[in-house]
Design a protein around this motif. Structure first.
Motif, PDB file in Angstrom:
ATOM      1  N   VAL A  20      95.713  56.826 -39.474  1.00 56.45           N
ATOM      2  CA  VAL A  20      97.095  57.041 -40.456  1.00 56.45           C
ATOM      3  C   VAL A  20      97.823  57.060 -39.542  1.00 56.45           C
ATOM      4  CG1 VAL A  20      97.783  58.365 -41.912  1.00 56.45           C
ATOM      5  CG2 VAL A  20      95.230  58.134 -41.749  1.00 56.45           C
ATOM      6  N   ALA A  21      98.328  56.712 -38.047  1.00 56.34           N
ATOM      7  CA  ALA A  21      99.136  56.724 -37.232  1.00 56.34           C
ATOM      8  C   ALA A  21      99.564  55.301 -37.011  1.00 56.34           C
ATOM      9  CB  ALA A  21      99.445  57.693 -35.794  1.00 56.34           C
ATOM     10  N   LYS A  22      98.298  55.285 -36.791  1.00 53.44           N
ATOM     11  CA  LYS A  22      98.395  53.094 -36.550  1.00 53.44           C
ATOM     12  C   LYS A  22      99.160  52.519 -38.202  1.00 53.44           C
ATOM     13  CE  LYS A  22      95.384  52.333 -33.001  1.00 53.44           C
ATOM     14  NZ  LYS A  22      94.129  51.753 -32.523  1.00 53.44           N
ATOM     15  N   ILE A  23      98.842  52.812 -39.308  1.00 50.06           N
ATOM     16  CA  ILE A  23      98.792  52.284 -40.101  1.00 50.06           C
ATOM     17  C   ILE A  23     100.142  52.830 -40.620  1.00 50.06           C
ATOM     18  CG2 ILE A  23      98.340  52.326 -43.024  1.00 50.06           C
ATOM     19  CD1 ILE A  23      95.434  53.422 -42.111  1.00 50.06           C
ATOM     20  N   LEU A  24     100.813  53.669 -40.580  1.00 50.33           N
ATOM     21  CA  LEU A  24     102.488  53.664 -40.298  1.00 50.33           C
ATOM     22  C   LEU A  24     103.284  53.754 -39.093  1.00 50.33           C
ATOM     23  CD1 LEU A  24     101.744  57.904 -41.491  1.00 50.33           C
ATOM     24  CD2 LEU A  24     101.972  55.841 -42.602  1.00 50.33           C
ATOM     25  N   GLY A  25     102.319  53.332 -38.233  1.00 52.55           N
ATOM     26  CA  GLY A  25     103.421  52.434 -37.397  1.00 52.55           C
ATOM     27  C   GLY A  25     103.879  53.692 -36.308  1.00 52.55           C
ATOM     28  N   ALA A  27     103.459  57.063 -34.005  1.00 52.99           N
ATOM     29  CA  ALA A  27     102.917  57.828 -32.645  1.00 52.99           C
ATOM     30  C   ALA A  27     101.842  58.668 -33.743  1.00 52.99           C
ATOM     31  CB  ALA A  27     103.482  58.667 -31.803  1.00 52.99           C
ATOM     32  N   ARG A  28     100.655  58.963 -32.926  1.00 48.97           N
ATOM     33  CA  ARG A  28      99.404  60.025 -33.027  1.00 48.97           C
ATOM     34  C   ARG A  28     100.104  61.679 -33.138  1.00 48.97           C
ATOM     35  NH1 ARG A  28      97.088  64.534 -32.343  1.00 48.97           N
ATOM     36  NH2 ARG A  28      97.356  63.959 -29.995  1.00 48.97           N
ATOM     37  N   THR A  29     100.776  62.014 -32.026  1.00 50.32           N
ATOM     38  CA  THR A  29     101.507  63.716 -31.899  1.00 50.32           C
ATOM     39  C   THR A  29     102.707  63.373 -32.950  1.00 50.32           C
ATOM     40  OG1 THR A  29     103.073  62.772 -30.364  1.00 50.32           O
ATOM     41  CG2 THR A  29     101.073  62.966 -29.452  1.00 50.32           C
ATOM     42  N   THR A  30     102.972  62.733 -34.232  1.00 50.86           N
ATOM     43  CA  THR A  30     103.999  63.183 -35.125  1.00 50.86           C
ATOM     44  C   THR A  30     103.245  62.716 -35.886  1.00 50.86           C
ATOM     45  OG1 THR A  30     105.044  61.080 -33.605  1.00 50.86           O
ATOM     46  CG2 THR A  30     105.802  61.511 -35.832  1.00 50.86           C
ATOM     47  N   TYR A  31     101.972  62.712 -36.666  1.00 51.18           N
ATOM     48  CA  TYR A  31     100.855  62.583 -37.474  1.00 51.18           C
ATOM     49  C   TYR A  31     100.913  63.744 -37.426  1.00 51.18           C
ATOM     50  CZ  TYR A  31      98.034  62.026 -41.016  1.00 51.18           C
ATOM     51  OH  TYR A  31      97.523  61.834 -42.888  1.00 51.18           O
ATOM     52  N   SER A  32     100.499  64.211 -36.098  1.00 48.43           N
ATOM     53  CA  SER A  32      99.600  65.074 -36.401  1.00 48.43           C
ATOM     54  C   SER A  32     100.900  66.266 -36.419  1.00 48.43           C
ATOM     55  CB  SER A  32      98.913  65.855 -35.186  1.00 48.43           C
ATOM     56  OG  SER A  32      98.670  66.999 -34.930  1.00 48.43           O
ATOM     57  N   SER A  33     101.965  66.187 -36.034  1.00 49.01           N
ATOM     58  CA  SER A  33     102.568  67.190 -36.207  1.00 49.01           C
ATOM     59  C   SER A  33     102.935  67.547 -37.824  1.00 49.01           C
ATOM     60  CB  SER A  33     103.824  67.392 -35.728  1.00 49.01           C
ATOM     61  OG  SER A  33     104.712  65.807 -36.050  1.00 49.01           O
ATOM     62  N   TYR A  34     103.136  66.502 -38.645  1.00 47.78           N
ATOM     63  CA  TYR A  34     103.000  65.955 -40.076  1.00 47.78           C
ATOM     64  C   TYR A  34     102.131  66.877 -40.693  1.00 47.78           C
ATOM     65  CZ  TYR A  34     105.913  62.111 -39.243  1.00 47.78           C
ATOM     66  OH  TYR A  34     107.071  61.307 -38.796  1.00 47.78           O
ATOM     67  N   GLU A  35     100.451  67.012 -40.474  1.00 44.97           N
ATOM     68  CA  GLU A  35      99.930  67.740 -41.045  1.00 44.97           C
ATOM     69  C   GLU A  35      99.617  68.638 -40.602  1.00 44.97           C
ATOM     70  OE1 GLU A  35      95.487  65.802 -40.128  1.00 44.97           O
ATOM     71  OE2 GLU A  35      96.209  63.962 -41.083  1.00 44.97           O
ATOM     72  N   GLN A  36     100.782  69.565 -39.497  1.00 44.66           N
ATOM     73  CA  GLN A  36     100.061  71.167 -38.998  1.00 44.66           C
ATOM     74  C   GLN A  36     100.954  71.535 -39.733  1.00 44.66           C
ATOM     75  OE1 GLN A  36     100.026  70.522 -34.886  1.00 44.66           O
ATOM     76  NE2 GLN A  36      97.846  69.830 -34.873  1.00 44.66           N
ATOM     77  N   GLY A  37     102.060  70.686 -39.861  1.00 46.98           N
ATOM     78  CA  GLY A  37     103.731  71.026 -41.065  1.00 46.98           C
ATOM     79  C   GLY A  37     104.839  71.219 -39.314  1.00 46.98           C
ATOM     80  N   ARG A  38     104.546  70.735 -38.648  1.00 49.68           N
ATOM     81  CA  ARG A  38     105.355  71.132 -37.840  1.00 49.68           C
ATOM     82  C   ARG A  38     106.847  70.338 -38.278  1.00 49.68           C
ATOM     83  NH1 ARG A  38     101.669  71.117 -32.718  1.00 49.68           N
ATOM     84  NH2 ARG A  38     102.280  69.117 -33.206  1.00 49.68           N
ATOM     85  N   ILE A  45     108.502  57.075 -44.275  1.00 46.49           N
ATOM     86  CA  ILE A  45     107.622  57.330 -43.394  1.00 46.49           C
ATOM     87  C   ILE A  45     106.991  58.007 -45.194  1.00 46.49           C
ATOM     88  CG2 ILE A  45     105.611  58.295 -42.549  1.00 46.49           C
ATOM     89  CD1 ILE A  45     107.137  55.641 -41.214  1.00 46.49           C
ATOM     90  N   GLN A  46     107.346  58.877 -45.257  1.00 48.07           N
ATOM     91  CA  GLN A  46     106.736  59.366 -46.684  1.00 48.07           C
ATOM     92  C   GLN A  46     106.440  58.276 -48.376  1.00 48.07           C
ATOM     93  OE1 GLN A  46     109.482  63.269 -48.635  1.00 48.07           O
ATOM     94  NE2 GLN A  46     109.193  63.520 -46.690  1.00 48.07           N
ATOM     95  N   ASN A  47     107.324  56.812 -48.790  1.00 47.18           N
ATOM     96  CA  ASN A  47     106.995  56.414 -49.726  1.00 47.18           C
ATOM     97  C   ASN A  47     105.967  55.486 -48.557  1.00 47.18           C
ATOM     98  OD1 ASN A  47     108.673  56.952 -51.444  1.00 47.18           O
ATOM     99  ND2 ASN A  47     110.572  55.273 -49.975  1.00 47.18           N
ATOM    100  N   LYS A  48     105.909  55.019 -46.819  1.00 49.93           N
ATOM    101  CA  LYS A  48     104.359  54.549 -46.370  1.00 49.93           C
ATOM    102  C   LYS A  48     103.670  55.058 -47.234  1.00 49.93           C
ATOM    103  CE  LYS A  48     106.363  52.530 -42.829  1.00 49.93           C
ATOM    104  NZ  LYS A  48     106.392  51.333 -41.896  1.00 49.93           N
ATOM    105  N   ILE A  49     103.402  56.646 -46.801  1.00 50.22           N
ATOM    106  CA  ILE A  49     101.816  57.472 -46.858  1.00 50.22           C
ATOM    107  C   ILE A  49     101.715  57.861 -47.901  1.00 50.22           C
ATOM    108  CG2 ILE A  49     101.744  60.054 -46.519  1.00 50.22           C
ATOM    109  CD1 ILE A  49     103.022  60.243 -44.728  1.00 50.22           C
TER     110      ILE A  49
END
Length: 107
Positions: A20-25, A27-38, A45-49
């Motif tokens: 998903v991080a690659k699809i959104l362009g 970093a994986r760590t950034t994407y992970s922080s979205y899922e974890q609510g940090r 990015i919200q629109n891309k998702i």
């Protein structure tokens, strides 16, 4: 709620956080922080998702029911081909039948 919905959508598609991080362009760590609510993604990015998962921003933020946007793989295949084989009148009949079945209580 946003992180939970994001995780659910990703897992329904059988994707990794890295996918998903690659699809959104991002970093994986950034994407992970979205899922974890940090962290919260910016509007772009919200629109891309929302576009990628074919859901509304309201859904991502917990304002709509999950079942409104969850389709099985079989339902997606049928939906993608239904316009090719049915005329408008037949589609209307199917929609009426679906509404009828929604109101019917399971046995």
């Amino acid at each position: 709620m946003f992180g939970m919905r994001l995780t659910q959508l990703r897992k329904q598609r059988g994707l990794t956080q890295n996918d998903v991080a690659k699809i959104l362009g991002i970093a994986r760590t950034t994407y992970s922080s979205y899922e974890q609510g940090r962290r919260s993604p910016d509007v772009e990015i919200q629109n891309k998702i929302a576009d990628y998962f074919n859901v509304s921003l309201d859904y991502l933020h917990g304002r709509e029911k999950t079942e409104d946007y969850t389709l099985t793989e079989k339902q997606l295949r049928v939906a993608s081909h239904i316009d090719d084989v049915l005329v408008e009148e037949q589609l209307e009949e199917i929609i009426h039948y679906i509404e009828f079945m929604k109101q019917k209580k399971p046995k």
